[in-house]
Design a protein around this motif. Structure first.
Motif, PDB file in Angstrom:
ATOM      1  N   PHE A 182       0.862  -1.178   0.000  1.00 17.30           N
ATOM      2  CA  PHE A 182       0.000   0.000   0.000  1.00 17.30           C
ATOM      3  C   PHE A 182       0.897   1.226   0.000  1.00 17.30           C
ATOM      4  CE2 PHE A 182       0.373  -1.782   4.266  1.00 17.30           C
ATOM      5  CZ  PHE A 182       0.735  -0.716   5.078  1.00 17.30           C
ATOM      6  N   CYS A 183       0.309   2.410  -0.157  1.00 16.16           N
ATOM      7  CA  CYS A 183       1.148   3.604  -0.301  1.00 16.16           C
ATOM      8  C   CYS A 183       1.065   4.518   0.917  1.00 16.16           C
ATOM      9  CB  CYS A 183       0.786   4.377  -1.567  1.00 16.16           C
ATOM     10  SG  CYS A 183      -0.687   5.412  -1.441  1.00 16.16           S
ATOM     11  N   ASP A 184       2.060   5.378   1.024  1.00 17.74           N
ATOM     12  CA  ASP A 184       2.148   6.278   2.174  1.00 17.74           C
ATOM     13  C   ASP A 184       1.033   7.314   2.204  1.00 17.74           C
ATOM     14  OD1 ASP A 184       3.238   7.561  -0.094  1.00 17.74           O
ATOM     15  OD2 ASP A 184       4.689   8.706   1.077  1.00 17.74           O
ATOM     16  N   THR A 185       0.752   7.942   1.059  1.00 23.24           N
ATOM     17  CA  THR A 185      -0.193   9.048   1.064  1.00 23.24           C
ATOM     18  C   THR A 185      -1.624   8.622   1.373  1.00 23.24           C
ATOM     19  OG1 THR A 185      -0.452   8.857  -1.341  1.00 23.24           O
ATOM     20  CG2 THR A 185       1.192  10.426  -0.528  1.00 23.24           C
ATOM     21  N   CYS A 186      -1.956   7.365   1.062  1.00 30.55           N
ATOM     22  CA  CYS A 186      -3.324   6.901   1.278  1.00 30.55           C
ATOM     23  C   CYS A 186      -3.591   6.482   2.712  1.00 30.55           C
ATOM     24  CB  CYS A 186      -3.654   5.735   0.335  1.00 30.55           C
ATOM     25  SG  CYS A 186      -3.834   6.247  -1.387  1.00 30.55           S
ATOM     26  N   VAL A 187      -2.535   6.331   3.503  1.00 31.84           N
ATOM     27  CA  VAL A 187      -2.756   5.935   4.899  1.00 31.84           C
ATOM     28  C   VAL A 187      -2.236   6.978   5.888  1.00 31.84           C
ATOM     29  CG1 VAL A 187      -2.686   3.482   4.286  1.00 31.84           C
ATOM     30  CG2 VAL A 187      -0.593   4.608   5.098  1.00 31.84           C
ATOM     31  N   GLU A 188      -1.652   8.069   5.388  1.00 35.71           N
ATOM     32  CA  GLU A 188      -1.034   9.021   6.306  1.00 35.71           C
ATOM     33  C   GLU A 188      -2.029   9.714   7.221  1.00 35.71           C
ATOM     34  OE1 GLU A 188       1.021  12.198   4.312  1.00 35.71           O
ATOM     35  OE2 GLU A 188      -0.492  12.365   2.755  1.00 35.71           O
ATOM     36  N   ASN A 189      -3.322   9.716   6.861  1.00 35.12           N
ATOM     37  CA  ASN A 189      -4.322  10.295   7.747  1.00 35.12           C
ATOM     38  C   ASN A 189      -4.615   9.401   8.950  1.00 35.12           C
ATOM     39  OD1 ASN A 189      -4.916  12.690   6.265  1.00 35.12           O
ATOM     40  ND2 ASN A 189      -6.141  11.494   4.838  1.00 35.12           N
ATOM     41  N   TYR A 190      -4.195   8.145   8.884  1.00 32.83           N
ATOM     42  CA  TYR A 190      -4.587   7.162   9.897  1.00 32.83           C
ATOM     43  C   TYR A 190      -3.438   6.673  10.767  1.00 32.83           C
ATOM     44  CZ  TYR A 190      -8.073   6.820   6.135  1.00 32.83           C
ATOM     45  OH  TYR A 190      -8.979   7.102   5.143  1.00 32.83           O
ATOM     46  N   VAL A 191      -2.194   6.880  10.327  1.00 29.71           N
ATOM     47  CA  VAL A 191      -1.048   6.306  11.041  1.00 29.71           C
ATOM     48  C   VAL A 191      -0.010   7.378  11.363  1.00 29.71           C
ATOM     49  CG1 VAL A 191      -1.410   4.099   9.879  1.00 29.71           C
ATOM     50  CG2 VAL A 191       0.254   5.724   8.939  1.00 29.71           C
ATOM     51  N   GLU A 192       0.907   7.032  12.272  1.00 32.56           N
ATOM     52  CA  GLU A 192       1.999   7.935  12.631  1.00 32.56           C
ATOM     53  C   GLU A 192       3.262   7.127  12.875  1.00 32.56           C
ATOM     54  OE1 GLU A 192       0.723   9.940  16.135  1.00 32.56           O
ATOM     55  OE2 GLU A 192       0.238   8.091  17.210  1.00 32.56           O
ATOM     56  N   VAL A 193       4.411   7.736  12.595  1.00 31.18           N
ATOM     57  CA  VAL A 193       5.691   7.077  12.818  1.00 31.18           C
ATOM     58  C   VAL A 193       5.984   7.058  14.317  1.00 31.18           C
ATOM     59  CG1 VAL A 193       8.157   7.099  12.353  1.00 31.18           C
ATOM     60  CG2 VAL A 193       6.581   7.813  10.590  1.00 31.18           C
ATOM     61  N   VAL A 194       6.328   5.882  14.827  1.00 29.19           N
ATOM     62  CA  VAL A 194       6.688   5.780  16.248  1.00 29.19           C
ATOM     63  C   VAL A 194       8.139   5.340  16.426  1.00 29.19           C
ATOM     64  CG1 VAL A 194       4.341   5.382  17.047  1.00 29.19           C
ATOM     65  CG2 VAL A 194       5.738   3.422  16.368  1.00 29.19           C
ATOM     66  N   GLU A 195       8.758   4.925  15.336  1.00 32.82           N
ATOM     67  CA  GLU A 195      10.167   4.522  15.396  1.00 32.82           C
ATOM     68  C   GLU A 195      10.786   4.692  14.016  1.00 32.82           C
ATOM     69  OE1 GLU A 195      12.681   0.391  16.034  1.00 32.82           O
ATOM     70  OE2 GLU A 195      10.879   0.716  17.254  1.00 32.82           O
ATOM     71  N   GLY A 196      11.920   5.404  13.957  1.00 34.05           N
ATOM     72  CA  GLY A 196      12.581   5.638  12.683  1.00 34.05           C
ATOM     73  C   GLY A 196      12.061   6.879  11.987  1.00 34.05           C
TER      74      GLY A 196
END
Length: 366
Positions: A246-260
């Motif tokens: 899947f791609c970054d832009t389509c899920v960026e509203n739902y997830v966040e980076v917690v490591e790295g």
């Protein structure tokens, strides 16, 4: 154009000699039949195929952009189009990529926002379909107009996908795989190219094709299609699949980076506690990236027979204007915490683009 090709296609260019077979007739037929059996949801009314320009501009949206969390962005885009053209705008929402593509091809829509592969398939089906604009990168140019295709695994399973402490595609053999749609650029065509290129040098997989990756038995034990990037991610996080594209832009509203760092192999992402559907069922779940590949940005495209050349020219002028680039309901400030289709971190805007710009993706499907 040379710069974007080399930035966006490092994996592809390394494997240029790999033959990627076209989807055969039976696969295409089954896909379209299945798609046409599904119902397309609509905020307006989907009418019969138009044969001439009228007073309504219909925009068909992929499943990725058809969610309720994207409604404000869709409505603002519709509002500015109505203001510029004096025509009503109807938003046709879909549950399947093939539905969106066929809607545009068959003159049932004027505009669509779709990935490069979807545009290429639509163009093959109807030569009057043309790119309208494409969102740029942070530079405000096409030089960095790209997003990212991910291969992801659940964080607790990541060691199963490593060899010598590094993620390896060797480990996905025999696993349950989730793609988005076989018409998805970043959710199938690009990761399939990467996988085929990797396995082409391995005994028994020299003739591996895109068709082989569409079903279990050759490389994967099972293949799933999420019908959206969100759906593919949820297939992974719910345990239905072991690896997902899947791609970054389509899920960026739902997830966040917690490591790295963002878009880096090995980085860990977590689903936000207040994530909207379909991620509301997997809040708090974490995944890690085992593969990251840059991809050419997705365009708005037009069926010029039903939109008309006058409105096509008008909308190109509208979309590339400073007013649209500075419209915070269309280009949502990156740090605002609000959902949106497009985000502004620097100089992002819409740019004109020629058909040839999509040739690197076109080459992957030939």
């Amino acid at each position: 154009m040379k710069l974007i090709k080399y930035l966006a296609l490092p994996f592809y260019l390394a494997k240029r000699g790999v033959k990627i077979m076209k989807k055969n007739l039976s696969v295409i037929t089954m896909s379209l039949v299945a798609a046409l059996m599904l119902s397309a949801c609509s905020e307006g009314t989907a009418g019969a195929g138009k044969t001439e320009v009228d007073d309504v501009i219909k925009i068909v949206w992929y499943p990725n952009e058809s969610g309720t969390d994207m409604k404000s962005s869709r409505e603002e885009i519709g509002r500015v189009i109505t203001e510029a053209t004096g025509k009503d705008v109807e938003h046709q929402l879909t549950t399947d990529y093939a539905i969106a593509i066929e809607t545009l091809v068959n003159n049932n829509a004027d505009l669509a926002f779709m990935g490069a592969q979807g545009y290429i398939e639509a163009k093959e089906g109807n030569e009057v379909i043309k790119p309208l604009v494409v969102p740029t990168g942070a530079s405000g140019t096409l030089d960095d107009a790209m997003y990212h295709s991910w291969l992801a695994v659940n964080v607790d399973d990541q060691e199963n996908f490593k060899m010598d402490d590094e993620f390896s595609l060797d480990t996905i053999e025999g696993k349950k795989m989730s793609f988005v749609s076989n018409s998805s650029t970043s959710g199938f065509v690009v990761p399939a190219s990467t996988i085929i290129g990797h396995y082409a040098e391995k005994s028994g997989f020299e003739d591996l094709s895109q068709e082989d990756l569409m079903e279990g038995g050759t490389l994967f034990s099972q293949v799933l299609f999420g019908n959206s990037h969100q759906g593919s991610a949820v297939n992974l996080l719910s345990g239905t699949a072991e690896v997902a594209a899947f791609c970054d832009t389509c899920v960026e509203n739902y997830v966040e980076v917690v490591e790295g760092d963002t878009n880096k192999v090995g980085s860990v992402y977590k689903v936000k506690e207040d994530a909207a559907e379909p991620f509301n069922t997997v809040t708090g779940s974490e995944f890690t990236l085992m593969g990251v590949t840059p991809v050419l940005n997705a365009p708005f495209v037009a069926n010029t027979d039903v939109l008309g050349q006058e409105d096509y020219d008008l909308l190109q002028e509208l979309f590339t204007s400073d007013d649209i680039a500075n419209n915070e309901k269309i280009f949502v400030p990156k740090d605002s915490g609000e959902s949106g289709l497009f985000f502004k971190s620097d100089q992002e805007r819409f740019s004109l683009v020629e058909d040839a710009w999509f040739d690197p993706i076109r080459e992957l499907s030939n």
